[in-house]
Design an enzyme around this catalytic site. Structure first.
Site, PDB file in Angstrom:
ATOM      1  N   ASN A 259     -17.414  32.978   5.868  1.00  0.00           N
ATOM      2  CA  ASN A 259     -16.608  33.272   4.690  1.00  0.00           C
ATOM      3  C   ASN A 259     -17.493  33.086   3.465  1.00  0.00           C
ATOM      4  OD1 ASN A 259     -14.265  33.649   6.264  1.00  0.00           O
ATOM      5  ND2 ASN A 259     -13.852  31.449   6.260  1.00  0.00           N
TER       6      ASN A 259
ATOM      7  N   HIS B  91     -21.871  27.879   5.942  1.00  0.00           N
ATOM      8  CA  HIS B  91     -21.567  27.477   7.314  1.00  0.00           C
ATOM      9  C   HIS B  91     -21.110  28.679   8.112  1.00  0.00           C
ATOM     10  CE1 HIS B  91     -18.126  26.866   4.659  1.00  0.00           C
ATOM     11  NE2 HIS B  91     -17.336  27.219   5.675  1.00  0.00           N
TER      12      HIS B  91
HETATM   13  P1  5GP Z   1     -14.425  27.847   4.909  1.00  0.00           P
HETATM   14  O1  5GP Z   1     -12.965  27.970   4.572  1.00  0.00           O
HETATM   15  O2  5GP Z   1     -15.206  27.336   3.708  1.00  0.00           O
HETATM   16  O3  5GP Z   1     -15.040  29.060   5.525  1.00  0.00           O
HETATM   17  O4  5GP Z   1     -14.510  26.761   6.039  1.00  0.00           O
HETATM   18  C1  5GP Z   1     -14.483  25.390   5.793  1.00  0.00           C
HETATM   19  C2  5GP Z   1     -14.075  24.732   7.087  1.00  0.00           C
HETATM   20  O5  5GP Z   1     -14.363  23.355   6.979  1.00  0.00           O
HETATM   21  C3  5GP Z   1     -12.588  24.863   7.406  1.00  0.00           C
HETATM   22  O6  5GP Z   1     -12.430  25.535   8.659  1.00  0.00           O
HETATM   23  C4  5GP Z   1     -12.111  23.426   7.435  1.00  0.00           C
HETATM   24  O7  5GP Z   1     -11.135  23.187   8.435  1.00  0.00           O
HETATM   25  C5  5GP Z   1     -13.396  22.650   7.693  1.00  0.00           C
HETATM   26  N1  5GP Z   1     -13.369  21.296   7.163  1.00  0.00           N
HETATM   27  C6  5GP Z   1     -12.917  20.912   5.937  1.00  0.00           C
HETATM   28  N2  5GP Z   1     -13.064  19.583   5.782  1.00  0.00           N
HETATM   29  C7  5GP Z   1     -13.624  19.130   6.944  1.00  0.00           C
HETATM   30  C8  5GP Z   1     -14.001  17.813   7.375  1.00  0.00           C
HETATM   31  O8  5GP Z   1     -13.890  16.816   6.670  1.00  0.00           O
HETATM   32  N3  5GP Z   1     -14.529  17.718   8.622  1.00  0.00           N
HETATM   33  C9  5GP Z   1     -14.697  18.811   9.434  1.00  0.00           C
HETATM   34  N4  5GP Z   1     -15.226  18.596  10.632  1.00  0.00           N
HETATM   35  N5  5GP Z   1     -14.349  20.064   9.042  1.00  0.00           N
HETATM   36  C10 5GP Z   1     -13.809  20.208   7.815  1.00  0.00           C
END
Ligand code: 5GP
Length: 112
Positions: A85, A98
């Site tokens: 994303n 990520h």
């Molecule tokens: P994005 O929305 O930026 O593509 O993905 C961020 C991801 O990070 C989400 O899927 C969310 O669930 C994950 N995430 C957010 N906070 C944490 C955390 O404290 N620990 C872990 N392991 N994942 C997290």
């Protein structure tokens, strides 16, 4: 001191996470809110903000390589999806690049 991203704090073990892979350039750990039976994030150690960079092409290739390696390690033999994303419209919520490695169920298309 410059502020740290959430994922930098996970990499430094300041915030607990289930880390399943680590090398000199990246770390992979289980997503806290899994969207499928397997949901792993592959994160560069260097806090690159997004796919928009600045991102070295060798690191970009390495992250993809590790995504496939993690999928193998997780035995996603029927297939899996890798998602990045990027930015607001892309649904990025953590400003540290990520790759999501998602598997263990059949994926729908198009994504929401
Ligand atoms: P994005 O929305 O930026 O593509 O993905 C961020 C991801 O990070 C989400 O899927 C969310 O669930 C994950 N995430 C957010 N906070 C944490 C955390 O404290 N620990 C872990 N392991 N994942 C997290």
């Amino acid at each position: 001191m410059p502020s740290s991203t959430l994922f930098e704090r996970i990499i430094r073990r300041e915030i607990p996470a289930d880390i399943i892979y680590e090398d000199a350039h990246c770390v992979a750990f289980r997503d806290i809110a899994p969207q499928a039976p397997t949901h792993v994030l592959v994160v560069p150690v260097a806090p690159v903000p997004s796919l928009d960079g600045p991102l070295d092409s060798a690191l970009a290739g390495h992250l993809l390589h590790v995504a496939a390696l993690v999928a193998k390690q997780e035995q996603l033999t029927e297939g899996y999806r890798v998602v990045i994303n990027c930015g607001n419209d892309g649904g990025q919520t953590v400003n540290h690049l990520h790759l999501h490695v998602i598997g263990g169920r059949t994926m729908a298309w198009p994504p929401g």
